[in-house]
Design an enzyme around this catalytic site. Structure first.
Site, PDB file in Angstrom:
ATOM      1  N   ASP A  15      -0.144  -7.693   1.584  1.00 17.50           N
ATOM      2  CA  ASP A  15       0.390  -6.321   1.577  1.00 17.50           C
ATOM      3  C   ASP A  15       1.922  -6.326   1.707  1.00 17.50           C
ATOM      4  O   ASP A  15       2.476  -5.772   2.660  1.00 17.50           O
ATOM      5  CB  ASP A  15      -0.264  -5.537   2.724  1.00 17.50           C
ATOM      6  CG  ASP A  15      -0.088  -4.034   2.573  1.00 17.50           C
ATOM      7  OD1 ASP A  15       0.483  -3.601   1.551  1.00 17.50           O
ATOM      8  OD2 ASP A  15      -0.506  -3.296   3.496  1.00 17.50           O
TER       9      ASP A  15
ATOM     10  N   HIS B 294       0.828  -1.220   0.000  1.00 14.54           N
ATOM     11  CA  HIS B 294       0.000   0.000   0.000  1.00 14.54           C
ATOM     12  C   HIS B 294       0.863   1.273   0.000  1.00 14.54           C
ATOM     13  O   HIS B 294       0.359   2.349  -0.301  1.00 14.54           O
ATOM     14  CB  HIS B 294      -1.035  -0.031   1.140  1.00 14.54           C
ATOM     15  CG  HIS B 294      -0.507   0.326   2.483  1.00 14.54           C
ATOM     16  ND1 HIS B 294      -0.135  -0.601   3.430  1.00 14.54           N
ATOM     17  CD2 HIS B 294      -0.297   1.529   3.055  1.00 14.54           C
ATOM     18  CE1 HIS B 294       0.282   0.019   4.503  1.00 14.54           C
ATOM     19  NE2 HIS B 294       0.195   1.311   4.318  1.00 14.54           N
TER      20      HIS B 294
ATOM     21  N   GLY C  42       2.354   6.435   9.169  1.00 16.25           N
ATOM     22  CA  GLY C  42       3.776   6.717   8.932  1.00 16.25           C
ATOM     23  C   GLY C  42       4.670   5.539   9.300  1.00 16.25           C
ATOM     24  O   GLY C  42       5.838   5.506   8.937  1.00 16.25           O
TER      25      GLY C  42
ATOM     26  N   SER D 106       3.842   2.509   8.429  1.00  9.46           N
ATOM     27  CA  SER D 106       3.545   1.501   7.406  1.00  9.46           C
ATOM     28  C   SER D 106       4.790   0.998   6.693  1.00  9.46           C
ATOM     29  O   SER D 106       5.718   1.768   6.427  1.00  9.46           O
ATOM     30  CB  SER D 106       2.629   2.114   6.352  1.00  9.46           C
ATOM     31  OG  SER D 106       1.324   2.086   6.829  1.00  9.46           O
ATOM     32  N   GLY D 107       4.768  -0.289   6.382  1.00  5.54           N
ATOM     33  CA  GLY D 107       5.872  -0.896   5.640  1.00  5.54           C
ATOM     34  C   GLY D 107       7.021  -1.314   6.538  1.00  5.54           C
ATOM     35  O   GLY D 107       7.898  -2.056   6.123  1.00  5.54           O
TER      36      GLY D 107
HETATM   37  C1  4AZ Z   1      -1.217   3.832   8.794  1.00  3.76           C
HETATM   38  O1  4AZ Z   1      -2.094   4.587   8.436  1.00  3.76           O
HETATM   39  C2  4AZ Z   1      -1.477   2.932   9.957  1.00  3.76           C
HETATM   40  N1  4AZ Z   1      -2.652   1.020  14.376  1.00  3.76           N
HETATM   41  C3  4AZ Z   1      -0.531   1.990  10.295  1.00  3.76           C
HETATM   42  C4  4AZ Z   1      -0.781   1.155  11.373  1.00  3.76           C
HETATM   43  C5  4AZ Z   1      -1.944   1.275  12.076  1.00  3.76           C
HETATM   44  C6  4AZ Z   1      -2.887   2.218  11.749  1.00  3.76           C
HETATM   45  C7  4AZ Z   1      -2.640   3.055  10.676  1.00  3.76           C
HETATM   46  C8  4AZ Z   1      -2.176   0.353  13.235  1.00  3.76           C
HETATM   47  O2  4AZ Z   1      -0.118   3.791   8.230  1.00  3.76           O
END
Ligand code: 4AZ
Length: 323
Positions: free
Chosen positions: A146, A95, A242, A244-245
């Site tokens: 993902d 994503h 932020g 993520s990944g």
């Molecule tokens: C995001 O938006 C995100 N609480 C990543 C992890 C989580 C929620 C949002 C888990 O990148």
């Protein structure tokens, strides 16, 4: 006289067959050294094994504590995290790239050996991206599969501050590793709708079994076999926007190494009770990871795929009968 023939003639002690075999061996060795997971992985030269330590609910990570953590940036701005799995490859979330498919990879960069986003230091190495291999079965509605493998334009040089993580060979391997502690790390928000943090944060989390995570009052069946939940029931430790990944990494006391167990994928807001972070479960992608890394090896070197294939697939008949 071709240059190859000239080389042959300068090596009087090797006949053509021996030379081809040697060349084949050296090329295979180089490619696998650059793209396969390392023998030495998951170890952090600068920081002792996790003791009693106890993002959302986290703290600043000590320097060198997570040497496989990278920041993936768009025009020098932190966009997502990723994890070094070999000197040439970084694992991240699909994503992070899927919505940005129209943006050229030349606008992205991968930064390793970083503690404060605003202050890359002597230990920092920056690489551009040569290829983004998204999982073919990624589903942007359910977030299933993902995972994305990012191939770097040139390899990271491993140092005390830059190291590859280990990855489980399969689900059984993940289970027998019998992890004692798991951590999430990232430069993401420390609360929902908050901004990025400048210094890398770490928080300890617990792995949550899929049955619990799929309960009606938790994620009510949204968690597939390719996902793993981690956090605390109270929501006190969680990943957030932020992050993520980035890695969900667990420590194996038996092996004294860290393994990448998950890739930060999604969650309902951040730090909400019974809504833990959801991670792509790396043990489910071991075969995919192997195939991708092997397939990407020639591209990584800017070598002509045809030449490499030809060299790697020198017809056995030719080897047996060089004349
Ligand atoms: C995001 O938006 C995100 N609480 C990543 C992890 C989580 C929620 C949002 C888990 O990148």
């Amino acid at each position: 006289m071709t240059s190859l023939t000239r080389i042959y003639s300068n090596l009087p002690k090797l006949n053509e067959m021996e030379f081809k075999e040697l060349l084949l061996f050296v090329i295979t060795l180089c490619l696998s050294a650059l793209t396969s997971p390392q023998d030495s992985c998951g170890q952090r030269p600068l920081v002792a094994p996790p003791g009693m330590s106890r993002i959302v609910g986290g703290r600043e990570a000590p320097e060198g504590a997570w040497p496989w953590q990278v920041s993936i940036q768009i025009q020098s701005i932190h966009h997502c995290s990723g994890t070094i799995v070999s000197s040439l490859t970084v694992l991240t979330a699909t994503h992070c790239f899927h919505k940005f498919r129209s943006i050229s990879t030349s606008h992205f960069r991968v930064v390793a050996g970083l503690c404060a986003l605003s202050a890359p230091g002597d230990q920092t190495q920056i690489r551009s991206i040569s290829k983004v291999q998204m999982h073919e079965d990624y589903n942007d509605v359910t977030s299933d599969n993902d995972v994305t493998l990012v191939l770097l334009s040139s390899p990271f040089a491993f140092t005390d501050y830059i190291q590859p993580v280990c990855t489980p060979h399969n689900v059984t391997h993940e289970l027998i590793l019998n992890f004692s502690q798991c951590f999430i790390t990232g430069w993401g928000s420390t609360y929902y709708t908050g901004g990025q943090t400048n210094r890398l944060q770490e928080a300890e989390v617990e792995l949550i079994d899929r049955r619990t995570c799929n309960l009606m009052t938790w994620y009510n069946g949204l968690i597939t076999e390719n996902m793993i939940c981690a956090g605390l029931e109270s929501g006190a430790s969680d990943s957030c926007q932020g992050d993520s990944g980035g890695p969900l990494q667990c420590y194996s006391e038996d092996e004294d190494r860290f393994y990448l167990v998950g890739v930060t994928s999604f969650g309902y807001m951040c730090g909400v009770p019974r809504k833990p972070g959801v991670y792509a479960r790396t043990s489910r992608f071991a075969a995919w990871l192997n195939t991708c890394q092997t397939a990407s090896a020639p591209a990584a070197h800017g070598l002509h795929t045809g030449l490499i294939s030809a060299l790697l697939c020198v017809p056995p008949m030719l080897l047996l009968n060089p004349h």
